[in-house]
Motif scaffolding. Structure first.
Motif: not given
Length: 541
Positions: A88-108
């Motif tokens: 999160v900190a790395d993405l925010d530092e690079r000016g990204l807008a948001a992170l969308g993630i799917k849970l359950g299959r690879y990350v619970d």
């Protein structure tokens, strides 16, 4: 009694590329994300999404760009879930807008540290529905972004055509401001380089609020670099008016609802370009008119005005048939004459219009000349011009005033008197002097001697070694002589002024008479010494 808080400093808009896109909050409203849920970072829902990306590799940071919505299943980080905490900190530092993630299959689940950090940074974390493919999200969001960008460009182009039409129809800054006010539903003010409001448009109450904010923030409007940002509530925006590489002022807008969007700023920047065209056109017209005025006035003051001087003067709004006085203002030698001459003319035009609307004023290559009615307080007019000039230029000017002139045929003589008064006044009183020809006294007579070499010879013959400044003792003795002559040889008064003991002064008088002759007994010698000291004071004329 509580008072209404004052408006914040205006938000200065960038003049770079306008940020088109949709906000994260709007992305969450598309149909494919109907089942999405915001996990953290609610404070960042206004972040702009311009593009989308899919995280397929662990070292995604090398491939991301600002204003991206990054989508992931967590697959690249399935073996190193601890990396999510730093992501999160790395993405925010690079000016990204948001992170969308799917849970359950690879990350619970997402680490608590990651959620807390997203809330702290205002970086949106979006839980994506498992039944929606990334291609559907990409297609719909990108389509919305493109449609939004097309709509914004179309609106901006329509606004630009309307603004250009205003100029083609002969409109000025007032009409440009009115058009912007109608397009954006805001209060608008055109402000010059000194922070003075030139034109306004919009609801009366909103214009009053805007002008109050401009008055309080005048220094920021003049000195803040282009592209700086201040304020956070979106009620104010400012863009510079630039033409030919010169800053001519700014357009300032105020929206009481705080709804100034980036697309509105884009229209405002186009309006600033049109305003620059208006300013350039006005300057060109003013320059031509000023040249005609200056040429005519120069002819009048040099005796080449012809027989219809009064009639031609009336065409410029000048009255030269009444008793008048000529004023000449010259930039003092230490000032930057080239850069200050235009501002000097502006200051004098403003002052003459205020004190004598029928007065004439024009700028020559090295001076500004004004002709005003004999009843005008010329000294006050000059002081007002000095005050206005001091606000815009780090320089000073000296002013000379003529005797009252009766009729156009006497103006050349009055012009010569004013020039002489300005130059003699500067030599006598220093930079910024204001002198009247009739108040120059003996200096007026001395200034009429064209043979300056003869004047310098007279000084040297009369004062001898006291004529130079290369010896401190002789310069001190010259000062003693000057005060003695000013006090009519009153030894006690001279000693008091110079803070000398009486006997010390008597000794100095004896020394002076040995050098210059018996001036205490010779009235003619005293007259010569007095004139020589006056000439010395006028050195350089």
């Amino acid at each position: 009694m509580p008072t209404e808080p004052s408006p914040p400093a205006p938000r200065l808009a960038s003049t770079g590329t306008i940020i088109y896109g949709v906000s994260v909050g709007e992305v969450l409203g598309v149909s494919t994300l109907a089942g999405a849920r915001l996990i953290a970072g609610k404070g960042g829902l206004d972040r702009i999404v311009q593009r989308l990306n899919v995280m397929e590799v662990p070292d995604i940071l090398a491939w991301v760009k600002p204003h991206e919505l990054l989508l992931t299943t967590g697959y690249p980080l399935r073996n190193t879930p601890q990396s999510l905490g730093r992501l999160v900190a790395d993405l925010d530092e690079r000016g990204l807008a948001a992170l969308g993630i799917k849970l359950g299959r690879y990350v619970d689940e997402l680490p608590a540290e990651m959620v807390e950090q997203a809330d702290r940074l205002g970086f949106p974390l979006i839980l994506l529905p498992n039944d929606v493919g990334f291609d559907d999200i990409l297609n719909q969001v990108l389509t919305d972004i493109l449609n939004r960008q097309a709509a914004i460009l179309a609106r901006a182009e329509e606004a630009h055509r309307a603004l250009v039409q205003v100029v083609l129809a002969g409109g000025g800054l007032r009409e440009v401001a009115a058009e912007v006010s109608g397009l954006l539903d805001v209060a608008v003010a055109a402000v010059d380089g000194a922070g003075h409001v030139l034109a306004t448009a919009g609801a009366a109450d909103d214009v009053t609020t805007l002008c109050g904010a401009i008055a309080r923030e005048a220094a920021a409007l003049v000195g803040t670099p282009t592209g700086a940002v201040g304020g956070t509530d979106g009620r104010y925006a400012v863009v510079p008016v630039v033409a030919g590489g010169h800053h001519h002022g700014r357009l300032v807008v105020y929206s009481p609802t705080g709804m100034i969007r980036d697309s509105d700023v884009g229209i405002l920047e186009r309006a600033a370009t049109v305003a620059a065209l208006v300013v350039t056109k006005q300057e060109a017209v003013t320059a031509v008119e000023s040249k005609y005025r200056a040429d005519f006035l120069r002819d009048v003051l040099t005796g080449r005005g012809g027989t219809r001087v009064a009639e031609r003067a009336r065409a410029f709004g000048w009255d030269l048939e009444r008793p008048v006085a000529v004023l000449v203002a010259e930039i003092d030698p230490d000032g930057e004459e080239y850069s200050a001459q235009d501002r000097l003319l502006t200051a004098w035009v403003s002052s003459v219009r205020r004190h004598d609307p029928r007065g004439a004023v024009a700028g020559f290559s090295h001076e500004v000349v004004a002709i005003v009615g004999a009843g005008v307080d010329a000294t006050r007019l000059t002081r007002d011009a000095q005050a206005a000039f001091a606000e815009s230029a780090p320089a000073t000017f000296s002013t000379g005033m003529s005797r009252v002139a009766q009729g156009a045929e006497t103006l050349p003589d009055a012009y010569g008197q004013a020039i002489k008064a300005a130059r003699v006044g500067r030599q006598l009183h220093g930079a910024g002097a204001v002198a009247h020809f009739d108040q120059l006294g003996v200096y007026r007579l001395l200034s009429l001697v064209n043979d300056t070499a003869e004047l310098h010879a007279f000084v040297k013959e009369t004062l001898g070694p006291l004529a130079g400044d290369d010896d401190a003792e002789n310069a001190d003795l010259r000062r003693t002589l000057q005060v003695l002559l000013e006090t009519n040889l009153n030894v006690a008064e001279t000693a008091r002024r110079l803070h000398f003991h009486y006997n010390t002064l008597r000794y100095r008088i004896g020394k002076l008479e040995r050098m210059l002759g018996g001036f205490t007994e010779d009235a003619h010698l005293r007259l010569n010494l007095t004139l020589a000291l006056h000439v010395l004071r006028m050195r350089g004329i």
